[in-house]
Design a protein around this motif. Structure first.
Motif, PDB file in Angstrom:
ATOM      1  N   GLY A   1      34.422 -41.984 -74.619  1.00  0.00           N
ATOM      2  CA  GLY A   1      33.719 -43.218 -74.926  1.00  0.00           C
ATOM      3  C   GLY A   1      32.364 -43.380 -74.286  1.00  0.00           C
ATOM      4  O   GLY A   1      31.940 -44.496 -74.006  1.00  0.00           O
ATOM      5  N   ILE A   2      31.658 -42.294 -74.027  1.00  0.00           N
ATOM      6  CA  ILE A   2      30.338 -42.382 -73.414  1.00  0.00           C
ATOM      7  C   ILE A   2      29.301 -42.605 -74.518  1.00  0.00           C
ATOM      8  O   ILE A   2      29.033 -41.717 -75.324  1.00  0.00           O
ATOM      9  N   SER A   3      28.730 -43.777 -74.570  1.00  0.00           N
ATOM     10  CA  SER A   3      27.758 -44.111 -75.599  1.00  0.00           C
ATOM     11  C   SER A   3      26.343 -43.900 -75.096  1.00  0.00           C
ATOM     12  O   SER A   3      26.119 -43.718 -73.892  1.00  0.00           O
ATOM     13  N   LEU A   4      25.403 -43.935 -76.018  1.00  0.00           N
ATOM     14  CA  LEU A   4      24.001 -43.765 -75.644  1.00  0.00           C
ATOM     15  C   LEU A   4      23.554 -44.869 -74.691  1.00  0.00           C
ATOM     16  O   LEU A   4      22.874 -44.609 -73.697  1.00  0.00           O
ATOM     17  N   MET A   5      23.916 -46.114 -74.989  1.00  0.00           N
ATOM     18  CA  MET A   5      23.495 -47.223 -74.141  1.00  0.00           C
ATOM     19  C   MET A   5      24.065 -47.092 -72.731  1.00  0.00           C
ATOM     20  O   MET A   5      23.382 -47.370 -71.738  1.00  0.00           O
ATOM     21  N   THR A   6      25.317 -46.630 -72.632  1.00  0.00           N
ATOM     22  CA  THR A   6      25.910 -46.417 -71.316  1.00  0.00           C
ATOM     23  C   THR A   6      25.143 -45.364 -70.535  1.00  0.00           C
ATOM     24  O   THR A   6      24.876 -45.519 -69.339  1.00  0.00           O
ATOM     25  N   LEU A   7      24.783 -44.276 -71.232  1.00  0.00           N
ATOM     26  CA  LEU A   7      24.002 -43.223 -70.596  1.00  0.00           C
ATOM     27  C   LEU A   7      22.639 -43.738 -70.136  1.00  0.00           C
ATOM     28  O   LEU A   7      22.170 -43.419 -69.046  1.00  0.00           O
TER      29      LEU A   7
END
Length: 337
Positions: free
Chosen positions: A131-137
């Protein structure tokens, strides 16, 4: 996507070569900017995640020369050609030749990228399952701050490389336009050595964190900008040296930014990150071209130099703020980065 950008560039430049109507040039150049925008993220994606990863650092090093070398060649070509319209003819021809070469080269090299690409896709699937999204990154890695830092770094670096002839010519009576352009080539060439220095420091593990390196190079730029604040009052050679150091540091920081972006290949986001950073660089060119020129017209080049001091200081502060964020992020994901 690279071929689409090259073909679009060839067409756009050819249209302007034959038609210099203001509105035709304006909208054609807007199309040219849009059609080419995917070239850099695509090149970076191939470099960072579709070639053998053992060569990734070296490949990022090689492509980091392209912006500065392109700027240098554009000044040289413009100085040789007898009419400015011919610049567009040359650009169209070069883009078309590169398009043809890419068409045939892709067929030859694509099979060599497949094994590493399959491994990457498996890695991406594992990351996405968690569940690693772009926004989280973007938030957890400090990328948002780095995008802002890149915006400022590009503004100052490009300002030193492109505005130098005008600043020198308008501030010193003994410097002509042609001589100013010659001096500007020195400033641009200084940027090339910035890539070598960054590569050396990373390879020797003197710099282990790219963001620390960015903060350091930007910190060196501050006193150089302070010296330029005295333009017209001090010998021109001091201004030229200061601009050369700024160009050197800005290009060094550019390589460090590319090295930072390549680490997102483990999450399948390196092309996206490169595109976001490229977007901030494009926005910086708009501000640099219009904003700095407007400030110079209304308040003079000293005001521009003082603005550089303020902006560079802000960039240093944001870089320092991003260091612990990125360290925490890299520690958390060290098994894949």
């Amino acid at each position: 996507m690279i071929k689409i950008g090259l073909l679009g560039s060839a067409v756009a430049n050819l249209i302007i070569f034959f038609n210099q109507n203001f509105y035709v040039m304006l909208f054609t150049w807007m199309f040219n900017a849009a059609i080419q925008f995917a070239i850099w993220p695509s090149v970076f994606k191939i470099t960072a995640s579709q070639l053998p990863r053992s060569e990734k650092s070296k490949n990022v090093f090689f492509i980091s020369f392209s912006p500065t070398m392109g700027l240098l060649l554009s000044f040289i070509v413009a100085g040789i050609l007898p009419a400015w319209q011919l610049n567009f003819a040359v650009s169209s021809a070069v883009s078309l030749v590169l398009f043809i070469l890419m068409h045939f080269i892709c067929k030859k090299v694509d099979r060599f990228m497949l094994p590493d690409r399959e491994t990457l896709l498996e890695n991406i699937k594992e990351r996405d399952d968690k569940g690693i999204s772009l926004m989280t990154l973007m938030i957890s890695s400090g990328l948002l701050l780095i995008i802002a830092v890149n915006l400022i770094r590009t503004m100052i670096g490009q300002g030193a490389q492109t505005l130098a002839p005008t600043m020198l010519m308008e501030s010193y009576d003994g410097i002509s336009a042609s001589f100013g352009n010659i001096l500007n080539i020195i400033v641009i060439i200084s940027g090339i050595f910035g890539v070598f220095s960054s590569r050396f420091l990373i390879k020797r593990r003197i710099i282990k964190n790219e963001i620390v390196g960015m903060a350091g190079t930007l910190l060196i730029m501050i006193p150089m900008c302070v010296i330029i604040c005295l333009i017209g009052k001090i010998p021109s050679i001091l201004v030229i040296v200061s601009m050369s150091v700024i160009s050197f540091c800005a290009t060094a920081a550019s390589f460090l930014t590319s090295s930072y972006s390549s680490q997102f290949a483990a999450f399948g986001k390196d092309g996206t990150v490169a595109g976001l950073i490229n977007c901030s660089g494009s926005a910086a060119l708009i501000v640099q071209t219009y904003g700095f020129s407007a400030v110079a017209d209304n308040f003079g080049w000293v005001a521009v130099s003082k603005l550089w001091v303020v902006l560079t200081t802000v960039a240093v502060v944001m870089s320092i703020a991003a260091i612990p964020i990125f360290n925490k992020f890299r520690k958390k994901h060290r098994e894949v980065m």
